[in-house]
Design an enzyme around this catalytic site. Structure first.
Site, PDB file in Angstrom:
ATOM      1  N   GLU A   1       0.805  -1.226   0.000  1.00  0.00           N
ATOM      2  CA  GLU A   1       0.000   0.000   0.000  1.00  0.00           C
ATOM      3  C   GLU A   1       0.838   1.276   0.000  1.00  0.00           C
ATOM      4  O   GLU A   1       0.750   2.103   0.908  1.00  0.00           O
ATOM      5  CB  GLU A   1      -0.953   0.007   1.198  1.00  0.00           C
ATOM      6  CG  GLU A   1      -1.966  -1.102   1.146  1.00  0.00           C
ATOM      7  CD  GLU A   1      -3.076  -0.970   2.192  1.00  0.00           C
ATOM      8  OE1 GLU A   1      -2.961  -0.109   3.082  1.00  0.00           O
ATOM      9  OE2 GLU A   1      -4.053  -1.713   2.097  1.00  0.00           O
TER      10      GLU A   1
ATOM     11  N   GLU B   1      -5.333  -8.598   0.752  1.00  0.00           N
ATOM     12  CA  GLU B   1      -6.076  -8.262   1.976  1.00  0.00           C
ATOM     13  C   GLU B   1      -7.534  -8.036   1.640  1.00  0.00           C
ATOM     14  O   GLU B   1      -7.857  -7.439   0.611  1.00  0.00           O
ATOM     15  CB  GLU B   1      -5.552  -6.966   2.633  1.00  0.00           C
ATOM     16  CG  GLU B   1      -4.230  -7.088   3.303  1.00  0.00           C
ATOM     17  CD  GLU B   1      -3.759  -5.776   3.945  1.00  0.00           C
ATOM     18  OE1 GLU B   1      -4.597  -4.947   4.346  1.00  0.00           O
ATOM     19  OE2 GLU B   1      -2.534  -5.592   4.024  1.00  0.00           O
TER      20      GLU B   1
END
Ligand code: BGP
Length: 478
Positions: A170, A378
């Site tokens: 991320e 995720e």
């Protein structure tokens, strides 16, 4: 698109679950580990929920065998975890700390022994503090060399054992929260610096992917991106354009670079107009274009709905880190878009929109635009969980959330997406960076809370058994 019959999940589909070093390990000063920017940041009053930190976290460092035994019993096929850079190089570079490397060797060997595929994240935000002090971390191009050297060390150490690697976790979140919102270290609010840092992170990401391919590593590597697909609030063309703006500035601005080595045109023009565009040096474009990820990691939690936002409109607003529903503020980028409430979806207690269909949309968009395999690295639901006197956790809301998302993946596969696997967030309960321990995600409940004095005992939630069954059936009965 309706399908008469959905395509089944492939037999080698990676049914997994994920964690990150800082959020689970604890042992923050053990066996020669150096200090990270998170070890430092959490000590600044007011930065995290009730001042929580990962000093002890859920003590996975000492309990990994117990945790892996639970994975084995559940039938988990893959476990995604991150390596703490500071365990390998306490000062970011220089001499290897063998004890740190040994810990991950043992962890990986234990996973393999139990038939669980390790998925290793190289960087999940815990930069060595020494590099932050020496050259301001991601603000210096020196990090490209240091990150590549650290990655190469792990490639050599785990060659043949680890087949799936995530380069950066991320990047969009750690750059934005670190340099725009000051919610993550180093606590800066400066768009110019943020876009510069981000450019350097792109270069580091590309260099590491190239290194992996140069070494002819057996396996695959890709970055993990937090993708929040953007919708318009309605068909007013002004709002459609706002959603396009958001998609360009918040998604393509990373994904196009990962996959094509190019920044999107409209977003880059916007940054140039504001004087925020990164400085692109000779050779940068070549490096970005040369690196080809083998897959795209996607962290999917929610979608975002957008409306027109004038020049004097809303800017950054408060995030909900308390778990009090409705406490987040409107946010946007003036002149581009603002995020508004989607009336068609439910929200969690932390105001995250629950939208399984959005995952199918995400996979569809990525498949059409980039033609790449995707690994969902995720996806999960952060909620309050209740331990009953019988030591049970009846998290039916999590089962509903996860099964609806798995169904959306199956639909996307039926639409033509190539999905390699699905890692839920998270395996055990763990420390949420800004939300303490009360926002729980795991299949396994951990007796730990904001007092950080829990017993650390592990208890299987109802969702643990649900996933066990799903894996056994390879997702046939949804
Ligand atoms: C992602 C991070 C994870 C994890 C997750 C849940 O952005 O990669 O590390 O924290 O979000 O977020 P939160 O803990 O804020 O609920």
């Amino acid at each position: 698109m309706e399908h008469q019959k959905l395509t089944e999940f492939p037999n080698d589909f990676l049914w997994g679950s994920a964690s990150a070093a800082y959020q689970v390990e604890g042992a923050w000063q053990e066996d020669g580990k150096g200090e990270s920017i998170w070890d430092r940041f959490v000590r600044i009053p007011g930065k995290t929920f009730k001042g929580t930190n990962g000093d002890l976290a859920v003590d996975h460092y000492h309990r990994f065998k117990e945790d892996i035994a639970l994975m084995k019993e559940q039938g988990l096929k893959a476990y995604r975890f991150s390596v703490a850079w500071t365990r390998i190089f306490p000062n970011g570079r220089g001499k290897i700390n063998q004890a740190g490397l040994d810990f991950y060797q043992e962890l990986i060997d234990e996973l393999i022994k139990n038939d669980i595929e390790p998925i290793v994240t190289l960087y999940h935000w815990d930069l060595p503090q020494a590099l932050q002090e020496e050259y301001a971390g991601w603000e210096s191009r020196q990090i490209i060399e240091d990150f590549t050297h650290y990655a190469e060390t792990l490639f050599n150490a785990f060659r043949g054992k680890v087949h799936y690697w995530v380069s950066l976790n991320e990047q969009n979140i750690f750059t934005s929260l670190g340099y725009l919102l000051a919610a993550h270290p180093p606590g800066v609010t400066n768009p110019k610096r943020m876009y510069q840092v981000n450019h350097i992170a792109n270069l580091a990401n590309a260099a590491v992917i190239n290194k992996f391919h140069e070494l002819a590593m057996p396996g695959k590597i890709g970055p993990s991106f937090a993708y929040t697909p953007n919708y318009p609030i309605n068909s007013d063309p002004k709002n459609i354009l706002a959603a396009e703006n958001a998609e360009d500035l918040l998604a393509h601005y990373w994904l196009d670079v990962y996959m094509w080595g190019k920044y999107p045109v409209a977003a880059m023009n916007f940054l140039e107009e504001h004087g925020w565009a990164p400085k692109i040096e000779e050779g940068d474009v070549e490096l970005l274009e040369s690196a080809k990820p083998d897959f795209l990691g996607i962290n999917y939690y929610q979608t975002s709905t957008n409306a027109f936002n004038p020049f004097d409109g809303v800017g950054a607003g408060k995030m909900n880190t308390t778990g009090k529903k409705g406490s987040s503020e409107e946010t946007g980028v003036p002149g581009m878009y603002k995020k508004v409430e989607n009336p068609f979806v439910e929200r969690t207690n932390w105001d995250w929109e629950i939208d399984p269909e959005g995952l199918r949309i995400a996979l569809r968009r990525i498949t059409s635009r980039y033609r790449t395999p995707v690994l969902i690295t995720e996806n999960g639901l952060g909620e309050y969980d209740q331990l009953t006197p019988e030591k049970k956790i009846h998290d039916d809301y999590r089962i509903t959330y996860l099964s609806n998302h798995v169904k959306a993946i199956k639909e996307a596969i039926s639409d033509g997406a190539n999905v390699l696997g699905y890692c839920t967030w998270s395996y055990t309960d763990l420390l949420s960076w800004l939300n303490g321990y009360q926002k729980r995600y795991g299949f396994v409940y951990v007796d730990q809370d904001e007092t950080q004095k829990g017993s650390l005992n592990r208890y299987k939630k109802d969702s643990y058994y649900w996933y066990q069954q799903l894996i056994k059936e390879n997702g046939t009965n949804l």
